[in-house]
Design a protein around this motif. Structure first.
Motif, PDB file in Angstrom:
ATOM      1  N   HIS A  52      -1.487  -9.717   5.336  1.00 32.94           N
ATOM      2  CA  HIS A  52      -2.402 -10.084   4.260  1.00 32.94           C
ATOM      3  C   HIS A  52      -3.052  -8.869   3.597  1.00 32.94           C
ATOM      4  O   HIS A  52      -4.259  -8.846   3.373  1.00 32.94           O
ATOM      5  CB  HIS A  52      -3.467 -11.066   4.763  1.00 32.94           C
ATOM      6  CG  HIS A  52      -2.902 -12.194   5.549  1.00 32.94           C
ATOM      7  ND1 HIS A  52      -2.001 -13.104   5.010  1.00 32.94           N
ATOM      8  CD2 HIS A  52      -3.057 -12.546   6.842  1.00 32.94           C
ATOM      9  CE1 HIS A  52      -1.665 -13.967   5.945  1.00 32.94           C
ATOM     10  NE2 HIS A  52      -2.277 -13.656   7.062  1.00 32.94           N
ATOM     11  N   THR A  53      -2.253  -7.865   3.309  1.00 36.50           N
ATOM     12  CA  THR A  53      -2.741  -6.703   2.585  1.00 36.50           C
ATOM     13  C   THR A  53      -1.629  -6.151   1.706  1.00 36.50           C
ATOM     14  O   THR A  53      -0.462  -6.248   2.055  1.00 36.50           O
ATOM     15  CB  THR A  53      -3.272  -5.610   3.547  1.00 36.50           C
ATOM     16  OG1 THR A  53      -3.933  -4.614   2.786  1.00 36.50           O
ATOM     17  CG2 THR A  53      -2.162  -4.989   4.361  1.00 36.50           C
ATOM     18  N   GLY A  54      -2.014  -5.597   0.600  1.00 38.64           N
ATOM     19  CA  GLY A  54      -1.035  -5.015  -0.312  1.00 38.64           C
ATOM     20  C   GLY A  54      -1.161  -3.510  -0.436  1.00 38.64           C
ATOM     21  O   GLY A  54      -0.379  -2.873  -1.132  1.00 38.64           O
ATOM     22  N   ARG A  55      -2.146  -2.923   0.238  1.00 35.72           N
ATOM     23  CA  ARG A  55      -2.362  -1.472   0.163  1.00 35.72           C
ATOM     24  C   ARG A  55      -2.739  -0.933   1.532  1.00 35.72           C
ATOM     25  O   ARG A  55      -3.332  -1.638   2.338  1.00 35.72           O
ATOM     26  CB  ARG A  55      -3.515  -1.128  -0.793  1.00 35.72           C
ATOM     27  CG  ARG A  55      -3.344  -1.456  -2.243  1.00 35.72           C
ATOM     28  CD  ARG A  55      -2.368  -0.568  -2.985  1.00 35.72           C
ATOM     29  NE  ARG A  55      -2.606   0.844  -2.954  1.00 35.72           N
ATOM     30  CZ  ARG A  55      -3.218   1.556  -3.883  1.00 35.72           C
ATOM     31  NH1 ARG A  55      -3.737   0.965  -4.921  1.00 35.72           N
ATOM     32  NH2 ARG A  55      -3.315   2.859  -3.767  1.00 35.72           N
ATOM     33  N   LEU A  88      -3.166   7.707  -0.424  1.00 35.47           N
ATOM     34  CA  LEU A  88      -3.315   6.300  -0.767  1.00 35.47           C
ATOM     35  C   LEU A  88      -2.071   5.899  -1.555  1.00 35.47           C
ATOM     36  O   LEU A  88      -2.053   5.907  -2.772  1.00 35.47           O
ATOM     37  CB  LEU A  88      -4.580   6.073  -1.604  1.00 35.47           C
ATOM     38  CG  LEU A  88      -4.925   4.633  -1.955  1.00 35.47           C
ATOM     39  CD1 LEU A  88      -5.191   3.815  -0.705  1.00 35.47           C
ATOM     40  CD2 LEU A  88      -6.133   4.597  -2.879  1.00 35.47           C
ATOM     41  N   PRO A  89      -0.981   5.583  -0.836  1.00 34.86           N
ATOM     42  CA  PRO A  89       0.292   5.293  -1.513  1.00 34.86           C
ATOM     43  C   PRO A  89       0.262   3.951  -2.254  1.00 34.86           C
ATOM     44  O   PRO A  89      -0.492   3.051  -1.891  1.00 34.86           O
ATOM     45  CB  PRO A  89       1.294   5.254  -0.364  1.00 34.86           C
ATOM     46  CG  PRO A  89       0.481   4.853   0.817  1.00 34.86           C
ATOM     47  CD  PRO A  89      -0.881   5.464   0.612  1.00 34.86           C
ATOM     48  N   SER A  90       1.098   3.855  -3.270  1.00 31.17           N
ATOM     49  CA  SER A  90       1.204   2.595  -4.005  1.00 31.17           C
ATOM     50  C   SER A  90       2.167   1.663  -3.272  1.00 31.17           C
ATOM     51  O   SER A  90       2.973   2.091  -2.451  1.00 31.17           O
ATOM     52  CB  SER A  90       1.681   2.851  -5.431  1.00 31.17           C
ATOM     53  OG  SER A  90       2.949   3.454  -5.419  1.00 31.17           O
ATOM     54  N   SER A  91       2.057   0.374  -3.596  1.00 30.70           N
ATOM     55  CA  SER A  91       2.909  -0.654  -3.002  1.00 30.70           C
ATOM     56  C   SER A  91       3.657  -1.367  -4.124  1.00 30.70           C
ATOM     57  O   SER A  91       3.160  -1.453  -5.243  1.00 30.70           O
ATOM     58  CB  SER A  91       2.057  -1.679  -2.253  1.00 30.70           C
ATOM     59  OG  SER A  91       1.280  -1.064  -1.267  1.00 30.70           O
ATOM     60  N   PRO A  92       4.829  -1.919  -3.828  1.00 27.54           N
ATOM     61  CA  PRO A  92       5.547  -2.662  -4.861  1.00 27.54           C
ATOM     62  C   PRO A  92       4.829  -3.968  -5.219  1.00 27.54           C
ATOM     63  O   PRO A  92       4.081  -4.522  -4.409  1.00 27.54           O
ATOM     64  CB  PRO A  92       6.920  -2.942  -4.244  1.00 27.54           C
ATOM     65  CG  PRO A  92       6.816  -2.617  -2.810  1.00 27.54           C
ATOM     66  CD  PRO A  92       5.574  -1.832  -2.581  1.00 27.54           C
ATOM     67  N   ARG A  93       5.095  -4.444  -6.410  1.00 28.45           N
ATOM     68  CA  ARG A  93       4.519  -5.710  -6.868  1.00 28.45           C
ATOM     69  C   ARG A  93       4.948  -6.829  -5.909  1.00 28.45           C
ATOM     70  O   ARG A  93       6.084  -6.890  -5.478  1.00 28.45           O
ATOM     71  CB  ARG A  93       5.025  -6.012  -8.263  1.00 28.45           C
ATOM     72  CG  ARG A  93       4.595  -7.358  -8.756  1.00 28.45           C
ATOM     73  CD  ARG A  93       5.085  -7.602 -10.131  1.00 28.45           C
ATOM     74  NE  ARG A  93       3.891  -7.697 -10.953  1.00 28.45           N
ATOM     75  CZ  ARG A  93       3.879  -7.756 -12.243  1.00 28.45           C
ATOM     76  NH1 ARG A  93       4.989  -7.670 -12.908  1.00 28.45           N
ATOM     77  NH2 ARG A  93       2.753  -7.875 -12.891  1.00 28.45           N
ATOM     78  N   GLY A  94       4.013  -7.699  -5.577  1.00 31.04           N
ATOM     79  CA  GLY A  94       4.299  -8.826  -4.690  1.00 31.04           C
ATOM     80  C   GLY A  94       4.107  -8.519  -3.219  1.00 31.04           C
ATOM     81  O   GLY A  94       4.298  -9.392  -2.371  1.00 31.04           O
TER      82      GLY A  94
END
Length: 135
Positions: A52-55, A88-94
């Motif tokens: 339940h996290t995107g980052r 602080l890396p980015s994550s893909p959409r979704g």
């Protein structure tokens, strides 16, 4: 198995291959925030699945991480290798779940193809715990 703490493995559903032999799952805010922060480098085959996290961040990390991103149904969306401490890396959409794996320069990345689904299985039960996590 009341209050039992399972030892978990992560399996690629397509191939049936065990890709992580010692998996920890974190679903609460503090557990996700901490991840591997302040930890010594764990053994090969160890990882943390942040639900339940995107980052994620790598603040106060002592080693680099390989990050594997999954959607809500645990389908693989992509990865970023060798994320160094204090990033602080980015994550893909979704992205809804992130697998943190300690980066091992002499090891290849996990063998996952886009769209592969990750399954979590109980390998054994070792001790009791008062903290519960529901995906």
């Amino acid at each position: 198995l009341h209050d039992a703490l399972p030892i978990l493995e992560a399996i690629d559903t397509r191939s049936g291959a065990v890709i992580i032999r010692d998996l920890d799952i974190r679903c609460g805010f503090r557990g996700r925030l901490r991840g591997f922060m302040f930890s010594r480098r764990p053994e090969d085959g160890t990882a943390i699945l942040l639900l339940h996290t995107g980052r994620v961040h790598t603040v106060w990390m002592r080693f680099s991480l390989d990050l594997y991103f999954f959607d809500a149904s645990m389908r693989f969306l992509g990865s970023t290798r060798a994320v160094e401490p204090f990033r602080l890396p980015s994550s893909p959409r979704g992205c809804r779940h992130i697998l943190e794996v300690p980066h091992m320069p002499d090891h290849p990345p996990l063998k996952l193809a886009l769209g592969d689904r990750l399954s979590i299985v109980i390998r054994s039960v070792i001790r009791t715990s008062t903290e519960h996590c529901r995906p």
